[in-house]
Design a protein around this motif. Sequence first.
Motif, short mmCIF file in Angstrom:
data_model
loop_
_atom_site.label_atom_id
_atom_site.label_comp_id
_atom_site.label_asym_id
_atom_site.label_seq_id
_atom_site.Cartn_x
_atom_site.Cartn_y
_atom_site.Cartn_z
N UNK A 1 9.44 1.70 28.71
CA UNK A 1 10.17 1.59 27.45
C UNK A 1 9.30 0.70 26.55
N UNK A 2 8.72 1.27 25.49
CA UNK A 2 7.78 0.50 24.66
C UNK A 2 8.32 -0.84 24.17
N UNK A 3 9.58 -0.90 23.78
CA UNK A 3 10.14 -2.15 23.27
C UNK A 3 10.18 -3.22 24.37
N UNK A 4 10.50 -2.80 25.60
CA UNK A 4 10.53 -3.76 26.71
C UNK A 4 9.12 -4.23 27.03
N UNK A 5 8.17 -3.30 26.98
CA UNK A 5 6.78 -3.67 27.24
C UNK A 5 6.28 -4.67 26.21
N UNK A 6 6.63 -4.43 24.96
CA UNK A 6 6.20 -5.33 23.89
C UNK A 6 6.86 -6.70 24.05
N UNK A 7 8.14 -6.72 24.39
CA UNK A 7 8.85 -8.00 24.57
C UNK A 7 8.21 -8.80 25.70
N UNK A 8 7.87 -8.14 26.80
CA UNK A 8 7.24 -8.82 27.92
C UNK A 8 5.86 -9.36 27.53
N UNK A 9 5.11 -8.54 26.78
CA UNK A 9 3.77 -8.94 26.34
C UNK A 9 3.85 -10.16 25.41
N UNK A 10 4.81 -10.16 24.50
CA UNK A 10 4.97 -11.29 23.58
C UNK A 10 5.39 -12.55 24.33
N UNK A 11 6.27 -12.37 25.31
CA UNK A 11 6.70 -13.51 26.13
C UNK A 11 5.50 -14.08 26.90
N UNK A 12 4.69 -13.19 27.45
CA UNK A 12 3.50 -13.64 28.17
C UNK A 12 2.55 -14.39 27.24
N UNK A 13 2.39 -13.93 26.02
CA UNK A 13 1.55 -14.62 25.04
C UNK A 13 2.09 -16.02 24.72
N UNK A 14 3.43 -16.14 24.59
CA UNK A 14 4.02 -17.45 24.33
C UNK A 14 3.82 -18.39 25.51
N UNK A 15 3.97 -17.87 26.73
CA UNK A 15 3.77 -18.70 27.92
C UNK A 15 2.31 -19.14 28.01
N UNK A 16 1.38 -18.22 27.72
CA UNK A 16 -0.04 -18.58 27.74
C UNK A 16 -0.34 -19.65 26.71
N UNK A 17 0.23 -19.54 25.52
CA UNK A 17 0.01 -20.53 24.47
C UNK A 17 0.60 -21.88 24.88
N UNK A 18 1.76 -21.85 25.53
CA UNK A 18 2.39 -23.07 26.00
C UNK A 18 1.49 -23.76 27.03
N UNK A 19 0.92 -22.99 27.94
CA UNK A 19 0.04 -23.54 28.97
C UNK A 19 -1.23 -24.11 28.34
N UNK A 20 -1.76 -23.43 27.32
CA UNK A 20 -2.96 -23.91 26.64
C UNK A 20 -2.69 -25.23 25.92
N UNK A 21 -1.51 -25.36 25.30
CA UNK A 21 -1.15 -26.59 24.62
C UNK A 21 -0.97 -27.74 25.62
N UNK A 22 -0.46 -27.43 26.79
CA UNK A 22 -0.23 -28.46 27.81
C UNK A 22 -1.55 -29.01 28.35
N UNK A 23 -2.59 -28.15 28.35
CA UNK A 23 -3.90 -28.59 28.86
C UNK A 23 -4.62 -29.48 27.88
N UNK A 24 -4.27 -29.42 26.62
CA UNK A 24 -5.00 -30.24 25.61
C UNK A 24 -4.33 -31.54 25.35
#
Length: 62
Positions: A39-62
């Motif tokens: 389901x494209x919308x679910x795939x996009x939502x998961x991808x955006x969530x993963x991007x937010x989690x990655x950004x959160x992890x990057x901010x925590x490392x700095x």
Amino acid sequence: MAVRRGQGYTLRVSAAPAVHRQLLARCLPLDGAQGVPVVPAQRKARREYENRVDALAADARH
């Protein structure tokens, strides 16, 4: 507490980055893995969530 879900709504979860990674792992079938229909919308939502989690992890490392 009532949580509204659907188009235009985001579910926010306050948790440690490790918990977010576990949630992402459980959401992996939304990408069409294991014979689950894609389901494209679910795939996009998961991808955006993963991007937010990655950004959160990057901010925590700095």
